[in-house]
Design a protein around this motif. Structure first.
Motif, short mmCIF file in Angstrom:
data_model
loop_
_atom_site.label_atom_id
_atom_site.label_comp_id
_atom_site.label_asym_id
_atom_site.label_seq_id
_atom_site.Cartn_x
_atom_site.Cartn_y
_atom_site.Cartn_z
N GLU A 70 10.82 -11.72 -26.81
CA GLU A 70 9.87 -10.65 -26.51
C GLU A 70 9.76 -10.51 -25.00
OE1 GLU A 70 5.28 -9.19 -27.33
OE2 GLU A 70 5.99 -11.05 -28.23
N HIS A 75 11.16 -6.00 -28.08
CA HIS A 75 11.52 -7.18 -28.87
C HIS A 75 13.03 -7.13 -28.99
CE1 HIS A 75 7.41 -8.15 -30.14
NE2 HIS A 75 7.23 -6.84 -30.18
N ARG A 97 7.96 -1.77 -41.11
CA ARG A 97 7.73 -2.89 -40.19
C ARG A 97 8.68 -4.08 -40.38
NH1 ARG A 97 5.62 -1.19 -36.30
NH2 ARG A 97 3.64 -0.12 -36.38
N PRO A 132 5.89 -6.80 -35.22
CA PRO A 132 4.46 -6.67 -34.87
C PRO A 132 4.04 -5.20 -34.79
CG PRO A 132 5.72 -7.40 -32.97
CD PRO A 132 6.67 -7.35 -34.12
N GLU A 133 2.75 -4.99 -34.73
CA GLU A 133 2.19 -3.63 -34.69
C GLU A 133 2.65 -2.82 -33.49
OE1 GLU A 133 0.21 -2.07 -36.99
OE2 GLU A 133 0.55 -3.81 -38.27
N LYS A 155 8.69 -1.52 -27.38
CA LYS A 155 7.27 -1.73 -27.67
C LYS A 155 6.47 -0.49 -27.30
CE LYS A 155 5.72 -5.96 -26.45
NZ LYS A 155 5.57 -7.15 -25.58
#
Length: 170
Positions: A70, A75, A97, A132-133, A155
């Motif tokens: 990350e 990511h 996701r 992740p969100e 991201k």
């Protein structure tokens, strides 16, 4: 040490067997199946083709190594896929996701020659990662270079917190 006590108490032949068992090492805590089936190689259950194929399939799934890095911007997933072409690998996002990396290492067929040992993994492989969100799943990019698959998931930028001073009256 307990191992030393037991090895001294047993005969030389038993010493070798116990030391071999105690020295069985796993390359990574993330790869518990790394050498799991090796102690069972001498049992006849592995002599039949379905059992051997099952063991190879488990090994192919477990041995596809993936690193997840990350950075502030993305990511990044890197998978070692030696000998595979980009057409043999599939990268997709499931259910919004879940990053899924899959493919198949085909068995090399020979007609007249005889294999003495086959250690390279064969068969299908599949790895899944829950993103992740803050992942922009609609902007995922993948490339293969020198046997390494790199998947980049950008991201979502965090909104900057602005501080606005409020004048106090009174």
């Amino acid at each position: 040490m307990a191992a030393d006590y037991f090895t001294k108490a047993l005969s030389k032949d038993h010493n070798i067997k116990i030391n071999n068992i105690l020295n069985l090492k796993i390359k990574s805590i993330f790869d518990p199946l790394d050498r799991f089936l090796e102690p069972f190689d001498r049992f006849p259950v592995w002599d039949n083709a379905p059992s051997r194929q099952f063991a190879q399939d488990v090994s192919a799934i477990a041995s596809t190594r993936v690193d997840w890095l990350e950075t502030p911007e993305a990511h990044i997933f890197k998978a070692d896929l030696p000998g595979l072409q980009k057409e043999e690998v599939k990268v997709q996002v499931e259910d919004g996701r879940t990053l899924q990396i899959s493919g198949e290492r085909k068995k090399e067929e020979v007609e007249k020659d005889k294999w003495h040992r086959v250690e390279r993994t064969q068969g299908s492989f599949l790895r899944r990662f829950r993103l992740p969100e803050n992942a922009k799943v609609e902007e995922v990019k993948a490339k293969v270079e020198d046997g390494v698959l790199t998947v980049t998931v950008p991201k979502i930028e965090k909104p900057r917190h602005e501080v606005k001073p409020i004048e106090i009256s009174g």
